[in-house]
Motif scaffolding. Structure first.
Motif, PDB file in Angstrom:
ATOM      1  N   LEU A 227      60.396  41.604-105.331  1.00 14.17           N
ATOM      2  CA  LEU A 227      60.133  42.330-106.578  1.00 14.17           C
ATOM      3  C   LEU A 227      59.189  43.485-106.255  1.00 14.17           C
ATOM      4  N   PRO A 228      59.734  44.614-105.825  1.00  9.54           N
ATOM      5  CA  PRO A 228      58.879  45.735-105.406  1.00  9.54           C
ATOM      6  C   PRO A 228      57.946  46.232-106.499  1.00  9.54           C
ATOM      7  N   ASN A 229      58.328  46.076-107.771  1.00 15.60           N
ATOM      8  CA  ASN A 229      57.455  46.546-108.858  1.00 15.60           C
ATOM      9  C   ASN A 229      56.177  45.729-108.967  1.00 15.60           C
ATOM     10  N   SER A 230      56.144  44.576-108.327  1.00 18.52           N
ATOM     11  CA  SER A 230      54.951  43.731-108.380  1.00 18.52           C
ATOM     12  C   SER A 230      54.019  43.984-107.201  1.00 18.52           C
ATOM     13  N   VAL A 231      54.317  45.044-106.436  1.00 18.41           N
ATOM     14  CA  VAL A 231      53.473  45.464-105.310  1.00 18.41           C
ATOM     15  C   VAL A 231      53.242  46.959-105.444  1.00 18.41           C
ATOM     16  N   LYS A 232      51.999  47.404-105.258  1.00 19.87           N
ATOM     17  CA  LYS A 232      51.697  48.829-105.349  1.00 19.87           C
ATOM     18  C   LYS A 232      50.715  49.247-104.251  1.00 19.87           C
ATOM     19  N   TYR A 233      50.925  50.467-103.749  1.00 24.66           N
ATOM     20  CA  TYR A 233      50.017  51.066-102.783  1.00 24.66           C
ATOM     21  C   TYR A 233      49.179  52.144-103.471  1.00 24.66           C
ATOM     22  N   GLY A 234      47.903  52.196-103.129  1.00 25.21           N
ATOM     23  CA  GLY A 234      47.028  53.261-103.591  1.00 25.21           C
ATOM     24  C   GLY A 234      46.482  54.010-102.392  1.00 25.21           C
ATOM     25  N   ASP A 235      46.878  55.267-102.203  1.00 24.42           N
ATOM     26  CA  ASP A 235      46.509  56.036-101.025  1.00 24.42           C
ATOM     27  C   ASP A 235      45.399  57.049-101.319  1.00 24.42           C
ATOM     28  N   GLY A 236      44.646  57.345-100.266  1.00 25.25           N
ATOM     29  CA  GLY A 236      43.647  58.395-100.359  1.00 25.25           C
ATOM     30  C   GLY A 236      42.237  57.925-100.658  1.00 25.25           C
ATOM     31  N   ILE A 237      41.978  56.615-100.568  1.00 31.74           N
ATOM     32  CA  ILE A 237      40.648  56.116-100.928  1.00 31.74           C
ATOM     33  C   ILE A 237      39.607  56.472 -99.860  1.00 31.74           C
TER      34      ILE A 237
ATOM     35  N   ILE B 279      51.088  40.383-113.129  1.00 30.79           N
ATOM     36  CA  ILE B 279      49.832  41.082-112.875  1.00 30.79           C
ATOM     37  C   ILE B 279      49.358  40.789-111.452  1.00 30.79           C
ATOM     38  N   ALA B 280      48.843  41.809-110.802  1.00 36.94           N
ATOM     39  CA  ALA B 280      48.383  41.657-109.418  1.00 36.94           C
ATOM     40  C   ALA B 280      47.201  40.695-109.356  1.00 36.94           C
ATOM     41  N   ASP B 281      47.270  39.742-108.426  1.00 37.50           N
ATOM     42  CA  ASP B 281      46.166  38.797-108.239  1.00 37.50           C
ATOM     43  C   ASP B 281      45.498  38.950-106.884  1.00 37.50           C
ATOM     44  N   THR B 282      45.980  39.929-106.087  1.00 40.06           N
ATOM     45  CA  THR B 282      45.456  40.121-104.732  1.00 40.06           C
ATOM     46  C   THR B 282      45.276  41.603-104.461  1.00 40.06           C
ATOM     47  N   LEU B 283      44.146  41.954-103.877  1.00 42.34           N
ATOM     48  CA  LEU B 283      43.842  43.337-103.520  1.00 42.34           C
ATOM     49  C   LEU B 283      43.435  43.382-102.046  1.00 42.34           C
ATOM     50  N   LEU B 284      44.147  44.193-101.264  1.00 48.30           N
ATOM     51  CA  LEU B 284      43.845  44.356 -99.847  1.00 48.30           C
ATOM     52  C   LEU B 284      43.237  45.735 -99.615  1.00 48.30           C
TER      53      LEU B 284
ATOM     54  N   ILE C  51      41.056  43.453-114.171  1.00 50.80           N
ATOM     55  CA  ILE C  51      42.007  43.111-115.230  1.00 50.80           C
ATOM     56  C   ILE C  51      42.637  41.733-115.027  1.00 50.80           C
ATOM     57  N   TYR C  52      42.840  41.340-113.763  1.00 50.12           N
ATOM     58  CA  TYR C  52      43.441  40.018-113.516  1.00 50.12           C
ATOM     59  C   TYR C  52      42.498  38.909-113.978  1.00 50.12           C
ATOM     60  N   THR C  53      41.244  38.997-113.597  1.00 48.38           N
ATOM     61  CA  THR C  53      40.271  37.968-113.984  1.00 48.38           C
ATOM     62  C   THR C  53      40.059  37.962-115.495  1.00 48.38           C
ATOM     63  N   GLN C  54      39.991  39.148-116.101  1.00 44.78           N
ATOM     64  CA  GLN C  54      39.784  39.220-117.543  1.00 44.78           C
ATOM     65  C   GLN C  54      40.990  38.678-118.312  1.00 44.78           C
TER      66      GLN C  54
ATOM     67  N   ALA D 125      43.744  51.760-110.936  1.00 43.53           N
ATOM     68  CA  ALA D 125      44.977  52.534-110.860  1.00 43.53           C
ATOM     69  C   ALA D 125      46.033  51.829-110.012  1.00 43.53           C
ATOM     70  N   VAL D 126      45.600  50.939-109.118  1.00 44.30           N
ATOM     71  CA  VAL D 126      46.540  50.159-108.305  1.00 44.30           C
ATOM     72  C   VAL D 126      46.881  48.835-108.984  1.00 44.30           C
ATOM     73  N   LEU D 127      45.902  48.191-109.593  1.00 48.67           N
ATOM     74  CA  LEU D 127      46.153  46.900-110.234  1.00 48.67           C
ATOM     75  C   LEU D 127      46.999  47.044-111.492  1.00 48.67           C
ATOM     76  N   MET D 128      46.757  48.082-112.284  1.00 46.72           N
ATOM     77  CA  MET D 128      47.459  48.232-113.557  1.00 46.72           C
ATOM     78  C   MET D 128      48.955  48.496-113.420  1.00 46.72           C
ATOM     79  N   PRO D 129      49.406  49.352-112.491  1.00 47.59           N
ATOM     80  CA  PRO D 129      50.850  49.591-112.420  1.00 47.59           C
ATOM     81  C   PRO D 129      51.680  48.350-112.159  1.00 47.59           C
ATOM     82  N   THR D 130      51.157  47.383-111.397  1.00 47.73           N
ATOM     83  CA  THR D 130      51.924  46.164-111.175  1.00 47.73           C
ATOM     84  C   THR D 130      52.069  45.373-112.471  1.00 47.73           C
ATOM     85  N   TYR D 131      51.190  45.641-113.425  1.00 49.87           N
ATOM     86  CA  TYR D 131      51.237  44.973-114.732  1.00 49.87           C
ATOM     87  C   TYR D 131      52.158  45.734-115.681  1.00 49.87           C
TER      88      TYR D 131
END
Length: 308
Positions: free
Chosen positions: A298-308, A189-194, A224-227, A175-181
């Motif tokens: 490019l803010p659209n190429s960065v996304k936050y996912g909260d509540g994990i 496409i996001a290539d980094t996950l923190l 999705i990035y690796t695939q 849900a965090v990786l896909m929106p940047t795509y």
């Protein structure tokens, strides 16, 4: 007696000047494995060292190629929407020094001066830059990568990984990786996950059903990035993310690690200035640097996912 002290101080200064050249070269070659900003954020040192501000543009591109009639006048057009920003650059400092006794003993015994304090100064510089890049500094109006008002935050579908299943954790990550795509029309496409260290550890300890593979191993192989690209996704644990989300919740960050997306300005990387006698028994080696804030272009190429 005062003249003897002056001669001793002059000799100590000459000895120290000869030593600092080697020490600084040695210290600047040290790599600190736990300093993360250089691996996570493109660094730009091209601005003039004493510049007051760095101007940049944040925006988005639009336009789509399409078929046309050979005699058509309505050619599809591409363009961009850009907003001008300026980030201030400030001077900071960290140095080191020795006492006359320490210098004189090293000179008497023919031993080199210890580089421990110089290394400590260099590390303090790296720690400050790391903190500004990732977490910002409100004193200078800097926002970091993990909490930036330019970036949209979403609440992940499940969250609460303390009770989530492996499949739900993976869905939250996607849900965090896909929106940047999707928000960039599938061009970025996001290539980094923190992740918070605690959540990264949970992924490494949770096992996929009916397998011996951990959730972390599965995500590394099947994201999705690796695939899409055949390249490995960078996954890192970051201090501060455990409470960076809305309402103090845990947050993960997905983004494309590229200078067109984000950039940290360091017009003057840390440097040591010439040694000088700061007091009758003290010799100082000042260290200065000039640092700007993090630009998310490019803010659209960065996304936050909260509540994990």
């Amino acid at each position: 007696m005062p003249q003897i002290k002056l001669l001793d101080a002059q000799a100590a200064l000459g000895f120290t000047m000869a030593q600092t050249t080697f020490i600084e070269r040695q210290v600047n070659q040290i790599v600190y494995a736990d300093i993360q900003y250089q691996d996570l954020i493109p660094v730009d040192t091209t601005a003039p060292e004493w510049v007051k501000t760095v101007t940049y543009f944040s925006g988005d591109k639009f336009g789509k190629a399409d078929w046309i009639n050979g005699n058509a006048d309505d050619i599809p057009r591409a363009g961009s929407e850009r907003t001008k920003f300026e980030t201030s650059v400030y001077t900071a400092a960290i140095g080191y020094g020795w006492g006359l006794e320490e210098i004189s003993q090293a000179q008497m015994l023919g031993l080199p001066l210890q580089a421990d304090d110089a290394a400590a100064a260099r590390r303090a510089y790296e720690e400050m830059v790391d903190n500004v890049a990732l977490r910002g500094d409100a004193r200078k109006g800097f926002q970091g990568l993990i909490s930036n008002s330019a970036v949209a935050a979403i609440t992940v579908p499940t969250g609460n990984w303390a009770t989530a299943t492996p499949q739900q954790m993976i869905a939250d990550i996607n849900a965090v990786l896909m929106p940047t795509y999707s928000s960039t029309q599938y061009t970025s496409i996001a290539d980094t996950l923190l992740l918070p260290f605690e959540k990264l550890q949970q992924l490494a300890q949770s096992v996929m059903p009916n397998t011996t593979m951990t959730v972390l191993q599965f995500v590394m192989q099947s994201n999705i990035y690796t695939q899409t690209t055949g390249k490995p996704l960078t996954i890192r644990g970051i201090y501060g993310l455990l409470t960076a989300g809305g309402g103090g919740s845990a947050r993960m960050v997905g983004y494309r690690r590229d200078p067109s997306v984000l950039k940290l300005h360091i017009p003057m990387p840390h440097r040591f200035l010439p040694v000088y006698q700061a007091a009758p028994l003290r010799f100082e080696v000042p260290g200065i640097f000039r640092l700007g804030g993090l630009d998310i272009r490019l803010p659209n190429s960065v996304k936050y996912g909260d509540g994990i």
